[in-house]
Motif scaffolding. Structure first.
Motif, PDB file in Angstrom:
ATOM      1  N   ILE A  46       0.789  -1.088  -0.159  1.00 53.20           N
ATOM      2  CA  ILE A  46      -0.032   0.067   0.103  1.00 53.20           C
ATOM      3  C   ILE A  46       0.714   1.309  -0.077  1.00 53.20           C
ATOM      4  O   ILE A  46       2.131   1.406   0.799  1.00 53.20           O
ATOM      5  N   THR A  55      14.185  -1.310   9.565  1.00 54.84           N
ATOM      6  CA  THR A  55      13.311  -2.313   9.961  1.00 54.84           C
ATOM      7  C   THR A  55      12.141  -1.892   9.566  1.00 54.84           C
ATOM      8  O   THR A  55      11.844  -0.606   9.832  1.00 54.84           O
ATOM      9  N   GLY A  56      11.191  -2.901   9.188  1.00 58.58           N
ATOM     10  CA  GLY A  56       9.728  -2.444   9.195  1.00 58.58           C
ATOM     11  C   GLY A  56       9.159  -1.473   7.934  1.00 58.58           C
ATOM     12  O   GLY A  56       8.098  -1.373   7.676  1.00 58.58           O
ATOM     13  N   LYS A  75      10.636  -4.760   3.507  1.00 61.48           N
ATOM     14  CA  LYS A  75      11.595  -5.654   2.541  1.00 61.48           C
ATOM     15  C   LYS A  75      11.198  -6.965   2.290  1.00 61.48           C
ATOM     16  O   LYS A  75      11.264  -7.343   1.181  1.00 61.48           O
ATOM     17  N   ARG A 123       5.779  -1.346  10.289  1.00 65.64           N
ATOM     18  CA  ARG A 123       5.215  -2.485  11.431  1.00 65.64           C
ATOM     19  C   ARG A 123       5.044  -1.585  12.268  1.00 65.64           C
ATOM     20  O   ARG A 123       3.885  -2.090  13.220  1.00 65.64           O
ATOM     21  N   GLU A 134       1.461  -0.330  11.956  1.00 72.54           N
ATOM     22  CA  GLU A 134       0.769  -1.527  11.758  1.00 72.54           C
ATOM     23  C   GLU A 134       0.278  -1.728  13.218  1.00 72.54           C
ATOM     24  O   GLU A 134      -0.899  -2.190  13.819  1.00 72.54           O
ATOM     25  N   ARG A 173      20.635  -6.898  16.103  1.00 66.99           N
ATOM     26  CA  ARG A 173      19.963  -5.513  15.504  1.00 66.99           C
ATOM     27  C   ARG A 173      19.743  -4.439  16.413  1.00 66.99           C
ATOM     28  O   ARG A 173      19.283  -3.735  16.165  1.00 66.99           O
TER      29      ARG A 173
HETATM   30  N1  LIG Z   1       3.874  -0.489   1.814  1.00 75.48           N
HETATM   31  C1  LIG Z   1       3.010  -1.534   2.879  1.00 75.48           C
HETATM   32  N2  LIG Z   1       1.945  -1.818   2.682  1.00 75.48           N
HETATM   33  C2  LIG Z   1       1.275  -2.777   3.493  1.00 75.48           C
HETATM   34  N3  LIG Z   1       1.848  -3.136   4.390  1.00 75.48           N
HETATM   35  C3  LIG Z   1       3.199  -3.114   4.722  1.00 75.48           C
HETATM   36  C4  LIG Z   1       3.908  -2.147   3.871  1.00 75.48           C
HETATM   37  N4  LIG Z   1       5.071  -2.138   4.023  1.00 75.48           N
HETATM   38  C5  LIG Z   1       5.297  -2.775   5.333  1.00 75.48           C
HETATM   39  N5  LIG Z   1       4.135  -3.399   5.532  1.00 75.48           N
HETATM   40  C6  LIG Z   1       3.874  -4.484   6.825  1.00 75.48           C
HETATM   41  O1  LIG Z   1       4.547  -3.812   7.611  1.00 75.48           O
HETATM   42  C7  LIG Z   1       5.195  -5.078   8.410  1.00 75.48           C
HETATM   43  C8  LIG Z   1       6.660  -5.202   8.009  1.00 75.48           C
HETATM   44  O2  LIG Z   1       7.090  -5.245   6.681  1.00 75.48           O
HETATM   45  P1  LIG Z   1       8.333  -6.148   6.609  1.00 75.48           P
HETATM   46  O3  LIG Z   1       8.337  -7.593   7.427  1.00 75.48           O
HETATM   47  O4  LIG Z   1       8.277  -6.815   4.825  1.00 75.48           O
HETATM   48  O5  LIG Z   1       9.662  -5.455   6.795  1.00 75.48           O
HETATM   49  P2  LIG Z   1      11.063  -5.494   6.884  1.00 75.48           P
HETATM   50  O6  LIG Z   1      11.446  -4.638   6.067  1.00 75.48           O
HETATM   51  O7  LIG Z   1      11.559  -6.834   6.302  1.00 75.48           O
HETATM   52  O8  LIG Z   1      11.416  -5.374   8.324  1.00 75.48           O
HETATM   53  P3  LIG Z   1      12.755  -6.058   9.193  1.00 75.48           P
HETATM   54  O9  LIG Z   1      13.914  -5.377   8.657  1.00 75.48           O
HETATM   55  O10 LIG Z   1      12.282  -5.556  10.690  1.00 75.48           O
HETATM   56  O11 LIG Z   1      12.765  -7.612   8.961  1.00 75.48           O
HETATM   57  C9  LIG Z   1       4.630  -6.340   7.667  1.00 75.48           C
HETATM   58  O12 LIG Z   1       3.545  -6.817   8.479  1.00 75.48           O
HETATM   59  C10 LIG Z   1       4.171  -5.933   6.322  1.00 75.48           C
HETATM   60  O13 LIG Z   1       3.134  -6.503   5.813  1.00 75.48           O
END
Ligand SMILES: Nc1ncnc2c1ncn2[C@@H]1O[C@H](COP(=O)(O)OP(=O)(O)OP(=O)(O)O)[C@@H](O)[C@H]1O
Ligand SMILES: [Mg+2]
Length: 346
Positions: free
Chosen positions: A32, A61-62, A65, A249, A252, A312
């Motif tokens: 989104i 983070t969050g 990715k 995150r 959320e 981390r």
């Molecule tokens: N653009 C977005 N639209 C909808 N949901 C999102 C979006 N970006 C992140 N999220 C939601 O936010 C949460 C964190 O995303 P994700 O796990 O992909 O992050 P990450 O970058 O891998 O974080 P980390 O480095 O902590 O592992 C997930 O629940 C994901 O579904």
């Protein structure tokens, strides 16, 4: 309920990502957002997905990715094959080689049976190597080889196994800095960095906050069998202005807490939430070494959601021992924001 107001371009991408992911049976949710920055990310996903190029997803983070990694798989020709994930930070370094490449029976004391590694599981599909910066130095040459030659041997085995794996790696570490500190191989970095996609932190794209709030309110309302009709403008303002050190995150999690605590059909944030960013003032104003040190430590703490220890945590990022950072925090009188909920969203 307010519908997400994504632009048609974002809708197109988000919609097709979700349709493809349903076809492939994976759980990838919509991505989104309608900011130029996020649209640029989605555009890069579209371009690179159908190729077999290695992708390096970068971001705090969050930021999403993993979501982006899944979107790449779901939009690739490999979408009907496995998307295999491995988090290099979550597996003790001694076990990582066997997790990635597998082992033969008797390769080490507890190897009572042969084991297939994640590279072989992902054959024909995509391997998502999360937290790639945590791969120990001694394992990096083997990873480099599998990326270059698409072949490896299991631990304790002599047979060369050929695979066809597309790699998507992710990290929130500065790999360039790690090369300087000799904890990441430069040749591996160049092999991973074929097509980097950097996801900007949420504070740099506040235009995405509204659509994300709508999306999460709708999702949690559905899950909790609740109905939220009103999101007050001052609530939206507060959410748009927040710095979101934990990125999407954190947003959320806050929306989920807000829904649990909202007594009626009006979205009500928990008291004192979101906690306003601290100490940015010091960062701008200070010229003394102590002041700059303080501001830098606070910024890193905010970025790690006030987590001090662990791979981390802030101490690791600052290159300090946990105990050294803790005594520094005491001496500089740095304390986390008053509301403990601010840290619960890490
Ligand atoms: N653009 C977005 N639209 C909808 N949901 C999102 C979006 N970006 C992140 N999220 C939601 O936010 C949460 C964190 O995303 P994700 O796990 O992909 O992050 P990450 O970058 O891998 O974080 P980390 O480095 O902590 O592992 C997930 O629940 C994901 O579904
Ligand atoms: Mg992740």
């Amino acid at each position: 309920m307010h519908a997400s107001q994504s632009t048609s371009e974002t809708d197109l991408v988000a919609g097709s990502v979700s349709r493809l992911s349903t076809d492939a049976g994976s759980m990838a949710p919509h991505i989104i957002g309608r900011s130029g920055a996020l649209r640029h990310v989605l555009h890069q996903v579209e371009i690179v997905a159908p190729t077999d190029a290695t992708v390096l997803v970068l971001g705090e983070t969050g930021t999403g990715k993993e979501l982006v990694a899944r979107a790449i798989h779901d939009r690739s020709n490999r979408r009907d094959r496995q998307f295999v994930k491995i988090n290099c930070a979550a597996i003790p370094s001694g076990l990582l080689e066997s997790e990635l490449f597998g082992h033969e029976r008797g390769a080490f004391t507890s190897a009572i049976a042969q084991r297939i590694g994640r590279f072989q599981l992902a054959d024909g599909g995509t391997l998502f190597l999360d937290e790639v910066g945590e791969i120990p130095m001694e394992l990096q040459p083997k990873l480099l080889r599998v990326l270059q030659e698409q072949e490896f041997e299991r631990l304790g085995g002599s047979r060369t196994i050929k695979v066809d794996v597309r790699l998507v790696a992710a990290t929130n570490r500065d790999l360039g800095e790690m090369i300087g500190a000799q904890s990441f191989r430069e040749d591996l970095y160049y092999r991973l960095n074929v097509f980097p996609i950097a996801i900007p932190p949420l504070r740099e794209r506040p235009e995405d906050v509204d659509a994300l709030v709508d999306h999460f309110v709708a999702r949690f309302a559905r899950q909790m069998d609740r109905q939220i009709d009103i999101i007050p403008p001052e609530t939206r303002d507060a959410l748009r202005r927040h710095a979101w050190p934990g990125n999407v995150r954190e947003l959320e999690n806050l929306i989920q807490r807000a829904l649990i605590l909202s007594p009626d059909r009006i979205l009500t944030l928990p008291p004192g939430q979101p906690v306003p960013p601290r100490s940015r003032v010091v960062e701008n104003g200070s010229t003394t070494l102590e002041g700059i040190k303080r501001a830098h430590i606070v910024r890193v703490l905010e970025e790690t959601n006030w987590t001090v220890g662990g791979p981390r945590g802030a101490a690791a990022r600052l290159g300090l021992k946990r105990t050294t950072l803790q005594s520094l925090l005491k001496r500089l009188q740095i304390a986390p924001p008053a509301d403990p909920l601010a840290r619960a969203s890490a």
